[in-house]
Write a protein that holds these residues in place. Structure first.
Motif, mmCIF file in Angstrom:
data_model
loop_
_atom_site.group_PDB
_atom_site.id
_atom_site.type_symbol
_atom_site.label_atom_id
_atom_site.label_comp_id
_atom_site.label_asym_id
_atom_site.label_seq_id
_atom_site.Cartn_x
_atom_site.Cartn_y
_atom_site.Cartn_z
ATOM 1 N N TYR A 24 3.289 -1.305 4.212
ATOM 2 C CA TYR A 24 3.416 -1.006 5.921
ATOM 3 C C TYR A 24 2.266 -0.557 6.262
ATOM 4 O O TYR A 24 1.640 -1.111 7.562
ATOM 5 C CB TYR A 24 4.477 0.185 6.199
ATOM 6 C CG TYR A 24 4.616 0.338 7.525
ATOM 7 C CD1 TYR A 24 5.662 0.029 8.275
ATOM 8 C CD2 TYR A 24 3.847 1.512 7.959
ATOM 9 C CE1 TYR A 24 5.524 0.152 9.448
ATOM 10 C CE2 TYR A 24 3.879 1.887 9.129
ATOM 11 C CZ TYR A 24 5.016 1.523 10.360
ATOM 12 O OH TYR A 24 5.329 1.864 11.493
ATOM 13 N N ILE A 25 1.364 0.373 5.710
ATOM 14 C CA ILE A 25 0.293 0.830 6.329
ATOM 15 C C ILE A 25 -0.937 -0.098 6.232
ATOM 16 O O ILE A 25 -1.538 -0.550 7.147
ATOM 17 C CB ILE A 25 -0.325 2.235 5.438
ATOM 18 C CG1 ILE A 25 0.989 3.366 5.850
ATOM 19 C CG2 ILE A 25 -1.624 2.495 5.917
ATOM 20 C CD1 ILE A 25 0.699 4.481 5.265
ATOM 21 N N HIS A 26 -1.041 -0.922 5.052
ATOM 22 C CA HIS A 26 -1.955 -1.875 4.865
ATOM 23 C C HIS A 26 -1.903 -2.885 5.823
ATOM 24 O O HIS A 26 -2.956 -3.664 6.303
ATOM 25 C CB HIS A 26 -1.767 -2.512 3.576
ATOM 26 C CG HIS A 26 -3.073 -3.283 2.909
ATOM 27 N ND1 HIS A 26 -3.024 -4.543 2.485
ATOM 28 C CD2 HIS A 26 -4.402 -2.804 2.722
ATOM 29 C CE1 HIS A 26 -4.019 -5.174 2.372
ATOM 30 N NE2 HIS A 26 -4.989 -4.178 2.356
ATOM 31 N N ARG A 27 -0.705 -3.419 6.243
ATOM 32 C CA ARG A 27 -0.525 -4.427 7.280
ATOM 33 C C ARG A 27 -1.366 -3.887 8.634
ATOM 34 O O ARG A 27 -1.779 -4.611 9.486
ATOM 35 C CB ARG A 27 0.714 -4.885 7.753
ATOM 36 C CG ARG A 27 1.266 -5.667 6.564
ATOM 37 C CD ARG A 27 2.737 -6.201 6.823
ATOM 38 N NE ARG A 27 3.843 -5.323 7.233
ATOM 39 C CZ ARG A 27 4.544 -4.668 6.372
ATOM 40 N NH1 ARG A 27 4.472 -5.125 5.092
ATOM 41 N NH2 ARG A 27 5.243 -3.705 6.860
ATOM 42 N N ARG A 28 -1.250 -2.731 8.770
ATOM 43 C CA ARG A 28 -1.900 -1.876 10.043
ATOM 44 C C ARG A 28 -3.335 -1.551 10.071
ATOM 45 O O ARG A 28 -4.022 -1.103 11.066
ATOM 46 C CB ARG A 28 -0.986 -0.819 10.537
ATOM 47 C CG ARG A 28 0.249 -1.444 10.982
ATOM 48 C CD ARG A 28 1.470 -0.714 10.779
ATOM 49 N NE ARG A 28 2.686 -1.001 11.425
ATOM 50 C CZ ARG A 28 3.471 -1.785 10.733
ATOM 51 N NH1 ARG A 28 3.225 -2.352 9.492
ATOM 52 N NH2 ARG A 28 4.443 -2.456 11.319
ATOM 53 N N VAL A 29 -3.991 -1.546 8.852
ATOM 54 C CA VAL A 29 -5.185 -0.821 8.861
ATOM 55 C C VAL A 29 -6.157 -2.027 8.104
ATOM 56 O O VAL A 29 -5.671 -2.942 7.477
ATOM 57 C CB VAL A 29 -5.634 0.329 7.926
ATOM 58 C CG1 VAL A 29 -4.724 1.371 8.852
ATOM 59 C CG2 VAL A 29 -5.172 0.400 6.607
ATOM 60 N N SER A 30 -7.416 -1.820 8.241
ATOM 61 C CA SER A 30 -8.461 -2.782 7.810
ATOM 62 C C SER A 30 -8.712 -2.965 6.060
ATOM 63 O O SER A 30 -9.363 -3.894 5.776
ATOM 64 C CB SER A 30 -9.731 -2.587 8.371
ATOM 65 O OG SER A 30 -10.121 -1.423 8.435
ATOM 66 N N SER A 31 -8.328 -1.792 5.415
ATOM 67 C CA SER A 31 -8.764 -1.862 3.921
ATOM 68 C C SER A 31 -8.052 -1.171 3.209
ATOM 69 O O SER A 31 -6.970 -0.523 3.451
ATOM 70 C CB SER A 31 -10.035 -1.211 3.846
ATOM 71 O OG SER A 31 -10.116 0.107 4.162
ATOM 72 N N ARG A 32 -8.038 -1.720 1.908
ATOM 73 C CA ARG A 32 -7.016 -1.216 0.913
ATOM 74 C C ARG A 32 -7.363 0.456 0.677
ATOM 75 O O ARG A 32 -6.369 0.899 0.499
ATOM 76 C CB ARG A 32 -7.485 -2.009 -0.427
ATOM 77 C CG ARG A 32 -6.768 -3.299 -0.388
ATOM 78 C CD ARG A 32 -6.773 -4.053 -1.800
ATOM 79 N NE ARG A 32 -5.627 -3.267 -2.766
ATOM 80 C CZ ARG A 32 -4.412 -3.412 -2.837
ATOM 81 N NH1 ARG A 32 -3.910 -4.316 -1.884
ATOM 82 N NH2 ARG A 32 -3.670 -2.920 -3.545
ATOM 83 N N GLU A 33 -8.730 0.623 0.561
ATOM 84 C CA GLU A 33 -9.094 2.056 0.421
ATOM 85 C C GLU A 33 -8.258 2.922 1.727
ATOM 86 O O GLU A 33 -7.969 4.033 1.273
ATOM 87 C CB GLU A 33 -10.503 2.389 0.387
ATOM 88 C CG GLU A 33 -11.150 1.522 -0.755
ATOM 89 C CD GLU A 33 -11.413 0.045 -0.478
ATOM 90 O OE1 GLU A 33 -11.268 -0.565 0.488
ATOM 91 O OE2 GLU A 33 -11.573 -0.711 -1.546
#
Length: 170
Positions: A24-33
């Motif tokens: 969910y978060i990864h779809r909304r932010v630019s990096s895996r980190e």
């Protein structure tokens, strides 16, 4: 129920639901980190609010994740605006002949610092706050703010030429 059982229950919920929260978060932010860090924040909040993991559901965790992502967007926006102000300040100061580029060097040095170091220096020198007020803004004790300021000054000193340090002492 003893503490170990609570820990085991929370660990099981974490193991089961972490991938869904991360996705969910990864779809909304630019990096895996960044997604990893924000996912950790979600589960830290979950642990603080419900260490027994009784009512931890996917919708509840995703609502927390939504808030955490929103906070991240606002932090990034504030950082971007600050960087624009620093760049503008450096650009304007470059046209001031009597400063000899010192202001530009200072702005460039600030840009090379970690965000936490830059923040404490800007609060102290740009916003002209005493250490007690800096502590309140940062949500820490005055002693901790003083230590952060000391560390930030040392880090900043490493980013600027030694000649600037000696000129300021003269």
């Amino acid at each position: 129920m003893y503490r170990g059982q609570h820990d085991q229950r929370f660990a099981a919920v974490d193991h089961e639901l972490r991938p869904r929260v991360f996705n969910y978060i990864h779809r909304r932010v630019s990096s895996r980190e960044a997604a990893d860090e924000l996912t950790n924040d979600v589960f830290r909040i979950a642990w603080e609010r419900n260490p027994e993991a009784v009512d931890l559901t996917v919708p509840w965790l995703l609502a927390v994740a939504r808030n955490v992502v929103g906070n991240e967007y606002r932090r990034r926006e504030r950082t971007g605006l600050l960087m624009e102000r620093l760049h503008e300040s450096a650009r304007v100061s470059a046209h001031t002949p009597d400063l000899g580029g010192q202001q530009e060097t200072v702005a460039a040095g600030l840009l090379r610092l970690r965000e936490t170091d830059r923040e404490v220096l800007l609060l102290t020198y740009w916003d002209d706050l005493p250490v007690s007020d800096v502590a309140q803004v940062l949500g820490c004790s005055p002693a901790a703010a003083k230590v952060r300021l000391h560390r930030a000054r040392k880090a900043f000193a490493k980013t600027i030429p030694a000649v600037m340090l000696t000129e300021g002492d003269a």
